[in-house]
Design a protein around this motif. Structure first.
Motif, PDB file in Angstrom:
ATOM      1  N   UNK A 253       8.291 -15.222  -6.541  1.00  0.00           N
ATOM      2  CA  UNK A 253       8.813 -14.890  -7.861  1.00  0.00           C
ATOM      3  C   UNK A 253       8.263 -13.544  -8.333  1.00  0.00           C
ATOM      4  N   UNK A 254       6.986 -13.309  -8.087  1.00  0.00           N
ATOM      5  CA  UNK A 254       6.393 -12.020  -8.442  1.00  0.00           C
ATOM      6  C   UNK A 254       7.085 -10.892  -7.701  1.00  0.00           C
ATOM      7  N   UNK A 255       7.248 -11.064  -6.388  1.00  0.00           N
ATOM      8  CA  UNK A 255       7.854  -9.983  -5.601  1.00  0.00           C
ATOM      9  C   UNK A 255       9.311  -9.770  -5.994  1.00  0.00           C
ATOM     10  N   UNK A 256      10.038 -10.853  -6.250  1.00  0.00           N
ATOM     11  CA  UNK A 256      11.432 -10.722  -6.671  1.00  0.00           C
ATOM     12  C   UNK A 256      11.530  -9.940  -7.977  1.00  0.00           C
ATOM     13  N   UNK A 257      10.593 -10.166  -8.874  1.00  0.00           N
ATOM     14  CA  UNK A 257      10.589  -9.445 -10.150  1.00  0.00           C
ATOM     15  C   UNK A 257      10.329  -7.957  -9.932  1.00  0.00           C
ATOM     16  N   UNK A 258       9.376  -7.649  -9.045  1.00  0.00           N
ATOM     17  CA  UNK A 258       9.075  -6.252  -8.737  1.00  0.00           C
ATOM     18  C   UNK A 258      10.266  -5.587  -8.063  1.00  0.00           C
ATOM     19  N   UNK A 259      10.825  -6.265  -7.055  1.00  0.00           N
ATOM     20  CA  UNK A 259      11.955  -5.690  -6.326  1.00  0.00           C
ATOM     21  C   UNK A 259      13.156  -5.488  -7.239  1.00  0.00           C
ATOM     22  N   UNK A 260      13.411  -6.442  -8.142  1.00  0.00           N
ATOM     23  CA  UNK A 260      14.541  -6.316  -9.066  1.00  0.00           C
ATOM     24  C   UNK A 260      14.344  -5.127  -9.996  1.00  0.00           C
TER      25      UNK A 260
ATOM     26  N   UNK B 243      10.097   5.944  -2.882  1.00  0.00           N
ATOM     27  CA  UNK B 243      10.752   6.690  -1.814  1.00  0.00           C
ATOM     28  C   UNK B 243      12.247   6.802  -2.013  1.00  0.00           C
ATOM     29  N   UNK B 244      12.957   7.039  -0.913  1.00  0.00           N
ATOM     30  CA  UNK B 244      14.403   7.250  -0.963  1.00  0.00           C
ATOM     31  C   UNK B 244      15.116   6.014  -1.505  1.00  0.00           C
ATOM     32  N   UNK B 245      16.094   6.247  -2.358  1.00  0.00           N
ATOM     33  CA  UNK B 245      16.816   5.144  -2.989  1.00  0.00           C
ATOM     34  C   UNK B 245      17.484   4.238  -1.966  1.00  0.00           C
ATOM     35  N   UNK B 246      17.972   4.801  -0.859  1.00  0.00           N
ATOM     36  CA  UNK B 246      18.687   4.006   0.129  1.00  0.00           C
ATOM     37  C   UNK B 246      17.794   2.938   0.748  1.00  0.00           C
ATOM     38  N   UNK B 247      16.465   3.136   0.687  1.00  0.00           N
ATOM     39  CA  UNK B 247      15.547   2.182   1.280  1.00  0.00           C
ATOM     40  C   UNK B 247      15.109   1.091   0.304  1.00  0.00           C
ATOM     41  N   UNK B 248      15.423   1.245  -0.967  1.00  0.00           N
ATOM     42  CA  UNK B 248      14.977   0.279  -1.976  1.00  0.00           C
ATOM     43  C   UNK B 248      15.462  -1.144  -1.679  1.00  0.00           C
ATOM     44  N   UNK B 249      16.722  -1.353  -1.251  1.00  0.00           N
ATOM     45  CA  UNK B 249      17.152  -2.728  -0.965  1.00  0.00           C
ATOM     46  C   UNK B 249      16.288  -3.437   0.073  1.00  0.00           C
ATOM     47  N   UNK B 250      15.664  -2.679   0.990  1.00  0.00           N
ATOM     48  CA  UNK B 250      14.854  -3.323   2.026  1.00  0.00           C
ATOM     49  C   UNK B 250      13.598  -3.976   1.456  1.00  0.00           C
ATOM     50  N   UNK B 251      13.247  -3.656   0.209  1.00  0.00           N
ATOM     51  CA  UNK B 251      12.111  -4.331  -0.414  1.00  0.00           C
ATOM     52  C   UNK B 251      12.370  -5.831  -0.531  1.00  0.00           C
ATOM     53  N   UNK B 252      13.643  -6.209  -0.649  1.00  0.00           N
ATOM     54  CA  UNK B 252      13.993  -7.626  -0.781  1.00  0.00           C
ATOM     55  C   UNK B 252      13.718  -8.400   0.501  1.00  0.00           C
ATOM     56  N   UNK B 253      13.579  -7.697   1.628  1.00  0.00           N
ATOM     57  CA  UNK B 253      13.329  -8.372   2.901  1.00  0.00           C
ATOM     58  C   UNK B 253      12.013  -9.143   2.861  1.00  0.00           C
ATOM     59  N   UNK B 254      11.091  -8.690   2.020  1.00  0.00           N
ATOM     60  CA  UNK B 254       9.799  -9.382   1.895  1.00  0.00           C
ATOM     61  C   UNK B 254      10.004 -10.845   1.502  1.00  0.00           C
ATOM     62  N   UNK B 255      11.049 -11.125   0.742  1.00  0.00           N
ATOM     63  CA  UNK B 255      11.326 -12.507   0.351  1.00  0.00           C
ATOM     64  C   UNK B 255      11.704 -13.375   1.550  1.00  0.00           C
ATOM     65  N   UNK B 256      12.163 -12.750   2.635  1.00  0.00           N
ATOM     66  CA  UNK B 256      12.600 -13.500   3.814  1.00  0.00           C
ATOM     67  C   UNK B 256      11.522 -14.397   4.396  1.00  0.00           C
ATOM     68  N   UNK B 257      10.377 -13.821   4.831  1.00  0.00           N
ATOM     69  CA  UNK B 257       9.337 -14.695   5.380  1.00  0.00           C
ATOM     70  C   UNK B 257       8.736 -15.639   4.349  1.00  0.00           C
TER      71      UNK B 257
ATOM     72  N   UNK C  93       0.811  -1.211   0.000  1.00  0.00           N
ATOM     73  CA  UNK C  93       0.000   0.000   0.000  1.00  0.00           C
ATOM     74  C   UNK C  93       0.844   1.260   0.000  1.00  0.00           C
ATOM     75  N   UNK C  94       1.942   1.238   0.759  1.00  0.00           N
ATOM     76  CA  UNK C  94       2.827   2.403   0.774  1.00  0.00           C
ATOM     77  C   UNK C  94       3.438   2.641  -0.595  1.00  0.00           C
ATOM     78  N   UNK C  95       3.855   1.566  -1.266  1.00  0.00           N
ATOM     79  CA  UNK C  95       4.425   1.697  -2.603  1.00  0.00           C
ATOM     80  C   UNK C  95       3.384   2.244  -3.580  1.00  0.00           C
ATOM     81  N   UNK C  96       2.147   1.781  -3.450  1.00  0.00           N
ATOM     82  CA  UNK C  96       1.098   2.214  -4.373  1.00  0.00           C
ATOM     83  C   UNK C  96       0.708   3.669  -4.165  1.00  0.00           C
ATOM     84  N   UNK C  97       0.669   4.110  -2.900  1.00  0.00           N
ATOM     85  CA  UNK C  97       0.179   5.453  -2.600  1.00  0.00           C
ATOM     86  C   UNK C  97       1.288   6.498  -2.496  1.00  0.00           C
TER      87      UNK C  97
END
Length: 374
Positions: free
Chosen positions: A285-292, A229-243, A221-225
């Motif tokens: 796989x979907x999220x990895x594609x978006x994050x990449x 955001x800041x480029x430095x935070x983009x790598x943290x999107x990959x954390x979603x793959x963790x769980x 929702x944050x990404x959609x609305x």
């Protein structure tokens, strides 16, 4: 916000001579242990074999163990000598979430000890190390899963667009405990001991999974609305793959050992791991594609280096172990191929991030000074 460092040269020996080497040690330093240790675990779980595979895994486990000892000692010194700074992390709207990292660091190194460290320290010692580290990591992980959300709800002020991948860090450790706890189940006395650990791991699986299912939609929702955001935070999107990856691993690992504990549930739990894992792998796989895609876009705008880059490693490693478990349980070559591709990506990511981290510590010392954005 998160470890964005100035580019000025500041040799590490000058930092140490000024007694500042541990002044700015933060919880997310343990992410380097997670990212290194998961390479060892992923290497030994890979459903294919190649020359030197176990030696490679052993090297990564030994390195992760060494980093864990150094970072733990540095963190202890930081609390002793810079207590005010250390306590300030509790109420930092970003850093507080990374208190989940120490738990996962201990759990990852402990699992590596039993899976590959056994080659040099023996079965008895490796099992003891994993048991101790699993206990420490589980206690820490359950504590952060409660304490950090309570702090977020009661003490920390956040904006409407504050949700980011790091929000998952305090709630993922119980999932790592569930996955790695499966290694210990067969070594406990049969009966109530094994049953308690097995069902306890499933309870932690549910704890982490449901909490993650609450947080991931907030990030979407944050990404959609609000946008990336800041480029430095983009790598943290990959954390979603963790769980996602870790839950696939846990479901299949626990299903694999259930037969020795409770035959009545063995078949259902084993099949359940696959039936759960395949759809979740699809979303991963979907999220990895978006994050990449978002990461490439950030890189084109100059993606600054920081400890957030370790988000490129551990989450991908959990996908390797999850896909490897699916390959083992189904025999499907598609999962084997996907696990190999993810593993190669993990090795490449680790090489880049570890190299940049070493440069920031040894050459410039920039990772040992306060970030300009903190």
């Amino acid at each position: 916000m998160l470890q964005t460092r100035p580019r000025t040269r500041f040799p590490a020996h000058q930092v140490a001579s000024a007694s500042q080497a541990v002044a700015f040690i933060t919880p997310n330093w343990f992410a380097s242990v997670m990212g290194t240790g998961v390479v060892a675990v992923a290497s030994v779980m890979l459903p294919v074999h190649f020359p030197g595979q176990r030696v490679l895994a052993l090297g990564f486990w030994a390195l992760a163990t060494a980093i864990l000892l150094v970072v733990t000692a540095a963190t202890g010194a930081h609390w002793v000598r810079h207590r005010a700074v250390a306590r300030s992390h509790h109420r930092h709207p970003v850093m507080t979430h990374f208190y989940g990292a120490p738990a996962m660091a201990f759990l990852t190194v402990g699992a590596g000890a039993q899976l590959v460290g056994v080659d040099i320290i023996g079965q008895r010692a490796s099992l003891a190390v994993n048991a101790v580290f699993w206990t420490v990591g589980t206690v820490l992980g359950l504590s952060t899963a409660v304490a950090v959300p309570v702090l977020l709800f009661t003490r920390i002020e956040v904006d409407d667009d504050a949700a980011f991948g790091g929000w998952l860090m305090p709630v993922v450790p119980p999932m790592v405990s569930a996955a790695t706890g499966a290694l210990l189940v067969p070594h406990l006395p049969s009966g109530q001991w094994q049953m308690t650990l097995l069902w306890g791991c499933y309870a932690m699986f549910g704890l982490s999974l449901i909490a993650s299912l609450v947080i991931i939609p907030l990030i979407w929702g944050r990404l959609a609305h609000r946008g990336v955001g800041a480029a430095v935070m983009v790598p943290t999107l990959w954390i979603v793959l963790g769980p996602l990856g870790q839950s696939i691993t846990a479901a299949n690992q626990l299903g694999g050992v259930a037969g020795a504990v409770d035959p009545a549930y063995a078949r259902a739990l084993a099949v359940g791991g696959v039936l759960y894992g395949v759809p979740v792998a699809g979303f991963a796989l979907l999220w990895a594609s978006i994050a990449a895609t978002l990461t490439v876009g950030a890189a084109r705008r100059r993606l600054p280096f920081g400890l957030t880059w370790w988000s490129f490693t551990f989450p991908v490693g959990t996908c390797v172990t999850g896909l490897s478990a699916l390959a083992t349980h189904t025999g499907a070559l598609a999962f084997t191929g996907a696990a190999v591709v993810a593993y190669l990506g993990l090795l490449a990511a680790w090489g880049i991030v570890a190299g940049r981290t070493a440069h920031g510590v040894v050459v410039t010392g920039s990772l040992l000074v306060p970030s300009a954005s903190r």
